[in-house]
Enzyme design. Structure first.
Site, mmCIF file in Angstrom:
data_model
loop_
_atom_site.group_PDB
_atom_site.id
_atom_site.type_symbol
_atom_site.label_atom_id
_atom_site.label_comp_id
_atom_site.label_asym_id
_atom_site.label_seq_id
_atom_site.Cartn_x
_atom_site.Cartn_y
_atom_site.Cartn_z
ATOM 1 N N TYR A 62 -7.210 12.808 5.951
ATOM 2 C CA TYR A 62 -5.760 12.872 5.731
ATOM 3 C C TYR A 62 -5.249 14.222 5.241
ATOM 4 O O TYR A 62 -4.038 14.410 5.135
ATOM 5 C CB TYR A 62 -5.348 11.769 4.743
ATOM 6 C CG TYR A 62 -5.636 10.372 5.271
ATOM 7 C CD1 TYR A 62 -4.983 9.904 6.408
ATOM 8 C CD2 TYR A 62 -6.569 9.532 4.656
ATOM 9 C CE1 TYR A 62 -5.237 8.639 6.915
ATOM 10 C CE2 TYR A 62 -6.830 8.261 5.149
ATOM 11 C CZ TYR A 62 -6.163 7.821 6.271
ATOM 12 O OH TYR A 62 -6.413 6.567 6.777
ATOM 13 N N ARG A 100 -10.344 6.391 15.848
ATOM 14 C CA ARG A 100 -10.992 5.824 14.660
ATOM 15 C C ARG A 100 -11.498 4.401 14.951
ATOM 16 O O ARG A 100 -11.768 4.072 16.092
ATOM 17 C CB ARG A 100 -10.003 5.873 13.487
ATOM 18 C CG ARG A 100 -9.563 7.321 13.168
ATOM 19 C CD ARG A 100 -8.638 7.382 11.982
ATOM 20 N NE ARG A 100 -9.291 6.892 10.777
ATOM 21 C CZ ARG A 100 -8.637 6.625 9.633
ATOM 22 N NH1 ARG A 100 -7.327 6.806 9.564
ATOM 23 N NH2 ARG A 100 -9.303 6.186 8.581
ATOM 24 N N ARG A 107 -7.093 11.291 -1.378
ATOM 25 C CA ARG A 107 -7.585 10.200 -0.541
ATOM 26 C C ARG A 107 -8.230 10.752 0.733
ATOM 27 O O ARG A 107 -7.551 11.346 1.564
ATOM 28 C CB ARG A 107 -6.410 9.308 -0.151
ATOM 29 C CG ARG A 107 -6.772 8.197 0.797
ATOM 30 C CD ARG A 107 -5.528 7.516 1.344
ATOM 31 N NE ARG A 107 -5.915 6.446 2.246
ATOM 32 C CZ ARG A 107 -5.114 5.880 3.134
ATOM 33 N NH1 ARG A 107 -3.858 6.285 3.239
ATOM 34 N NH2 ARG A 107 -5.547 4.928 3.914
ATOM 35 N N ASN A 130 5.715 5.674 8.663
ATOM 36 C CA ASN A 130 4.256 5.628 8.629
ATOM 37 C C ASN A 130 3.891 4.336 7.896
ATOM 38 O O ASN A 130 3.840 4.314 6.665
ATOM 39 C CB ASN A 130 3.651 6.842 7.919
ATOM 40 C CG ASN A 130 2.124 6.811 7.982
ATOM 41 O OD1 ASN A 130 1.531 5.802 8.388
ATOM 42 N ND2 ASN A 130 1.481 7.899 7.591
ATOM 43 N N ALA A 170 -1.661 1.097 6.525
ATOM 44 C CA ALA A 170 -2.485 -0.048 6.949
ATOM 45 C C ALA A 170 -1.644 -1.189 7.521
ATOM 46 O O ALA A 170 -2.140 -1.974 8.347
ATOM 47 C CB ALA A 170 -3.326 -0.543 5.774
ATOM 48 N N GLU A 227 7.279 6.085 15.045
ATOM 49 C CA GLU A 227 6.048 5.732 14.320
ATOM 50 C C GLU A 227 5.209 6.994 14.182
ATOM 51 O O GLU A 227 5.059 7.751 15.138
ATOM 52 C CB GLU A 227 5.274 4.679 15.119
ATOM 53 C CG GLU A 227 3.937 4.306 14.492
ATOM 54 C CD GLU A 227 3.114 3.355 15.357
ATOM 55 O OE1 GLU A 227 3.642 2.812 16.361
ATOM 56 O OE2 GLU A 227 1.917 3.179 15.050
ATOM 57 N N HIS A 284 1.583 8.873 12.227
ATOM 58 C CA HIS A 284 0.345 8.785 11.450
ATOM 59 C C HIS A 284 -0.227 10.179 11.271
ATOM 60 O O HIS A 284 -0.152 11.013 12.181
ATOM 61 C CB HIS A 284 -0.697 7.918 12.171
ATOM 62 C CG HIS A 284 -0.198 6.540 12.467
ATOM 63 N ND1 HIS A 284 -0.169 5.548 11.524
ATOM 64 C CD2 HIS A 284 0.338 6.010 13.594
ATOM 65 C CE1 HIS A 284 0.348 4.450 12.056
ATOM 66 N NE2 HIS A 284 0.669 4.711 13.313
ATOM 67 N N PRO A 311 1.299 1.677 2.266
ATOM 68 C CA PRO A 311 0.327 1.666 1.174
ATOM 69 C C PRO A 311 -0.699 2.789 1.223
ATOM 70 O O PRO A 311 -1.134 3.204 2.303
ATOM 71 C CB PRO A 311 -0.364 0.303 1.325
ATOM 72 C CG PRO A 311 -0.092 -0.124 2.726
ATOM 73 C CD PRO A 311 1.237 0.454 3.087
ATOM 74 N N ASN A 312 -1.046 3.237 0.044
ATOM 75 C CA ASN A 312 -2.092 4.242 -0.201
ATOM 76 C C ASN A 312 -1.677 5.666 0.167
ATOM 77 O O ASN A 312 -2.419 6.613 -0.107
ATOM 78 C CB ASN A 312 -3.401 3.874 0.519
ATOM 79 C CG ASN A 312 -3.949 2.552 0.034
ATOM 80 O OD1 ASN A 312 -4.130 2.372 -1.167
ATOM 81 N ND2 ASN A 312 -4.197 1.622 0.939
#
Ligand code: DQA
Length: 150
Positions: free
Chosen positions: A23, A108, A18, A75, A78, A99, A101, A10-11
């Site tokens: 990002y 973070r 964003r 990825n 969330a 995985e 990101h 998502p997003n």
């Protein structure tokens, strides 16, 4: 020739606008374009997917075997920090995955420091912005060498 599936949560469709300080300025379409070229240069086929809906991501992962996918670059966005359903789908699909990101999730908020995927991934790449995708793809190459296509 192998099929590499890239699955985005998502997003990530909002990349470019964003939180660009976190990002980066590239859109997901930019990333898809450069990654497709990189995969082709190495003789592989890339299948790129993004959804904001958990069930669509689960369905996509479940289709991996049927689609002859050799490896997944995931990825989960969330859902990294929340989704037992997506973890279970990955385990059920019995398909290796990396995985990845864009941001360094370990630098973070504390809730981003737990992943439902890291312990079952072949490896984890994070913190390199859009380059994380390229690094993940390059990391798959030795893993998929001589993978027959269905
Ligand atoms: C992300 C990191 C996640 O914590 C976040 O929820 C995202 C993107 C990344 O690529 O840096 O949506 O997966």
């Amino acid at each position: 020739m192998a099929i590499i599936s890239v699955i985005n949560g998502p997003n990530l469709n909002m990349l470019g606008t964003r939180e660009p300080g976190i990002y980066g300025a590239q859109t997901l379409a930019d990333i898809e374009k450069s990654l497709t070229q990189l995969a082709e240069q190495h003789g592989h086929e890339l299948r790129f997917f993004q959804s904001n809906a958990e069930h669509d991501l689960v369905n996509r992962v479940q289709q991996s075997k049927q689609h002859g996918v050799a490896i997944i670059l995931l990825n989960p966005a969330a859902f990294t920090h929340t989704s037992v359903a997506l973890r279970d789908a990955i385990l059920a699909s019995d398909t290796p995955f990396i995985e990845l990101h864009l941001s360094n999730v370990h630098a973070r908020e504390s809730f981003r420091q737990h992943s439902y995927f890291s312990d079952i991934a072949k490896g984890v790449i994070c913190g390199f912005g859009p380059k994380s995708y390229e690094l993940a793809l390059l990391a798959t190459l030795p893993l998929i060498e001589n993978t027959p296509r269905d």
